[in-house]
Design a protein around this motif. Sequence first.
Motif, PDB file in Angstrom:
ATOM      1  N   UNK A 345       0.938  -1.276   0.331  1.00 48.11           N
ATOM      2  CA  UNK A 345      -0.175  -0.018  -0.405  1.00 48.11           C
ATOM      3  C   UNK A 345       1.030   1.098  -0.130  1.00 48.11           C
ATOM      4  N   UNK A 346       0.751   1.963  -1.138  1.00 50.03           N
ATOM      5  CA  UNK A 346       1.383   3.228  -1.523  1.00 50.03           C
ATOM      6  C   UNK A 346       1.828   4.161  -0.259  1.00 50.03           C
ATOM      7  N   UNK A 347       0.548   4.123   0.352  1.00 45.44           N
ATOM      8  CA  UNK A 347       0.338   4.607   1.576  1.00 45.44           C
ATOM      9  C   UNK A 347       0.566   4.027   2.938  1.00 45.44           C
ATOM     10  N   UNK A 348       0.748   2.868   3.539  1.00 45.44           N
ATOM     11  CA  UNK A 348       0.369   2.307   3.923  1.00 45.44           C
ATOM     12  C   UNK A 348       1.772   2.715   5.249  1.00 45.44           C
ATOM     13  N   UNK A 349       1.226   1.922   6.160  1.00 51.09           N
ATOM     14  CA  UNK A 349       2.641   1.921   7.552  1.00 51.09           C
ATOM     15  C   UNK A 349       3.094   0.047   7.645  1.00 51.09           C
ATOM     16  N   UNK A 350       2.119  -0.520   6.799  1.00 55.16           N
ATOM     17  CA  UNK A 350       2.563  -1.845   7.102  1.00 55.16           C
ATOM     18  C   UNK A 350       2.832  -2.874   5.856  1.00 55.16           C
ATOM     19  N   UNK A 351       3.196  -4.114   5.569  1.00 54.97           N
ATOM     20  CA  UNK A 351       3.502  -4.672   4.817  1.00 54.97           C
ATOM     21  C   UNK A 351       2.479  -5.888   4.517  1.00 54.97           C
ATOM     22  N   UNK A 352       1.375  -6.242   3.971  1.00 50.17           N
ATOM     23  CA  UNK A 352       0.367  -7.347   4.044  1.00 50.17           C
ATOM     24  C   UNK A 352       1.183  -8.031   3.575  1.00 50.17           C
TER      25      UNK A 352
END
Lengths: 661, 213
Positions: A345-352
């Motif tokens: 997610x370009x704006x996410x703080x984690x990587x799912x």
Amino acid sequence: MKSNLIKAAVVLCAAVFIQSCKPQGPAKAISGDAAAKAYVAPGKYDEFYNFVSGGFSGQMSVYGLPSGRLFRVIPVFSVDPEKGWGYSEETKPMLNTSHGFVPWDDLHHIALSETDGIHDGRWAFANGNNTPRIARVDLKTFRTAEIIEIPNSGGNHSSPFITENSEYVIAGTRFSIPMDNTNGDVAINTYKENFRGTVSFIGVDKTTGNMNLSFQVLLPGVNFDLARAGKGKSHGWFFVSCYNSERANTLLEVNASQKDKDFIMAVNWKKAEEYIKAGKGEKRTVAYAHNVYSDKTHSATSTMEKEVMVLDPKDCPDMVYFMPCPKSPHGCDTDPSGEYIVGSGKLAAIIPVFSFTKIQKAIADKNYDGDYQGIPVLKYDAVLHGEVKKPGLGPLHTEFDADGNAYTSFFVSSEVVKWKLSDLTVLDRAATFYSVGHLCVPGGPTKKPWGKYLIAYNKITKDRYLPTGPELAQSAQLFDISGDKMKLILDFPTIGEPHYAEAIPADLLSKNSTKIFRLEENTHPYACKGEKDAKVERKGNEVHVYMSSIRSHFVPDNIEGVKLGDVVYFHVTNLEQDWDVPHGFAVKGANNAELLIMPGETQTLAWRPDRTGVFPMYCTDFCSALHQEMQGYIRVSPSGSAVPITFSTGTNKPAAETPAQ
Amino acid sequence: MKKLHILSRILIGIASLTIIIAYFFPVWRIDLFAPQYPEGLVIKIWLNNITGDVDVVNGLNHYIGMKKISVEMFPEFSFLIYIVALFICYGLTIAFTGSRKLLFSYLVVSAIGGVAALYDFYLWGYDYGHNLNPDAPIKVPGMGYQPPVIGHKQLLNFDAYSMPDVGGYIVIVAVVVAGIIWIVEKRLDKNEILFRLINFAPVNFMQQQTTTH
């Protein structure tokens, strides 16, 4: 006095401290033996070929690794006057589309052909982003062999990712649009009613590589971004990242960033094949160009295709699922085992990280979180393997090595982060200079990563090279990943803007590289296979010159009888059958470009003289010691002139020098 | 006169039949290397043909006015295959008859034939290297381009190497085998044990010892 000294010392210390906190210059992060690791001595070969997208240059570049030396720029979607690509009569049809001749595109991603999930070194596929197309480059000739246009698409970004036996390359539309067979003249703000997305499956012939548009899946009007095929246990599936599930048609930076989660779409393409066989597809009328180049006729043909089979998920259950993925996912990458799908997610703080096994279980258990536009949405927690915590800012793309490690690029924090697939722990991070986009590990998207190096493709270079005015080079950075820690060993500038790239061991390609085209296999209708076959023919106002070139002369090199208003076609055949002896051809005042003709090949330059006179023509590629003598003249007379067509080489001498009869 | 020993006859027979291979491989080769041809160019001469990078060499040679190499240039190609066939028959005849006289004449004919072949090759090379087109773009005064008969020679930017190829080596080996047999036969006349060994006859070493003492 003493206290003043102390004060001064404190101020000085503070100044030094603040100074040391400021970022250091561009030379940091280089380890001692970097130069030796990237050094390939003169005359020695590189270990890998690196096929790098040229972005807005529209071309594909070929570099050597680890040296970063540029070997070739393969013209694909953009004209290239240097090679006559898109200027010679033979190559013009390659750039034909349903919109006519399109001389430019935006090439983003590369997919190398695979057999059993491993690079087979046969073809490189690339997408045209703007006027949706997919190109196939032949890795024997390093030339574009085929281009197919994609209908019902607006921006072919989610492309040309490939399945493990090269069954299909995919083409997902970035822009949803009104479908081609509907009246497209609708208000833009009727997006939600009238706009749809599609994902196209382009079949690849096992032996010839020829592409055909097998079928399209009709989808809700979101933006499809990137994709990866499943492999191994997940073979038969495709995973595609989607954003703008808000279905905004304006100011997307705000309006498409509202929801916490968008989707990664999972498509069961084996199921789709069954539905096509069962007649569930709907034949739709469209128009798209299919252009194929032949190395026998040395010419391209462009065919306008008229139909496409479309599958609608509402008629085809169990074919398409959505998985929630945080914050506008961009990268969507499957690991070498095929078990893990990494969303970024370009704006996410984690990587799912999703688990294929869990996806299958959630589907079997119908563990849904409702539906989106009629398509089941799987429960996030039910399909999640886990999340990489605090990896960095702005994750974009992930590549893999053969040892169970993943490497993710972070655009905002300008770094590459190495993490472990099994327990999702961060192992190492390395700064990039600057704003890294795609990554490449040789074989990274396959079942068998070759590993050893990681290349980061950066959007911004700023102070990394000598400045060249406002327009600066974009760049690649090579990391040695053979140890536990990533080590930066080389910077090299790239053409255009590098997006995705793939790298393949050199010996898989070098031994198959074409050296010449065999003259006896040349079936070009205007080929001149020997100097005795050279001639000039008039057909109305067309003048066809069957011309040969061999070190160091053209036959014919004196041509008269051309009249103003004629179109002169120079069909030049390079008679050489020797490696690395191309000849060029140029004529004064030509409104297009030169020809660059490989041994055994025929290429045609159309020339419309604009005035009477004598025009020089010459070989542009330094072919021999007497290259500078490889020249000729063509005379252009007024339109009503009685000058007959004559042509010769070596005999057209002044009357005084010609012996009396 | 004494006949050849059985093993000698078998060996000569085999060696002669082996020459058949020369019909399927080049007999001679000329290798050319230059700075811009690091991979080398090769001209392969067969009993009835000439192959390899002939067109490339012809293309390069037009600058210095050399003739184009072609099959028609070599009348030898029309009869070489028959000469070699005769040569094979000659060897087989020796094997069948066991005639020592024939073996001796075979060696003499081989020697003459070998010299004649090299001389013929030299004559062709001389003409090819000296009979130049006066209109050639490149003229180097006094320079000839005759290829070496055997071994190495520098020709302008090219290093030329001339040597036998598979077929040629087979013919040479066959003749050398015949020569060795001739020498061994001469020695055998004086050595009873070797004589018996070679004829697969029982050897009584004791008796041999007593007779030699």
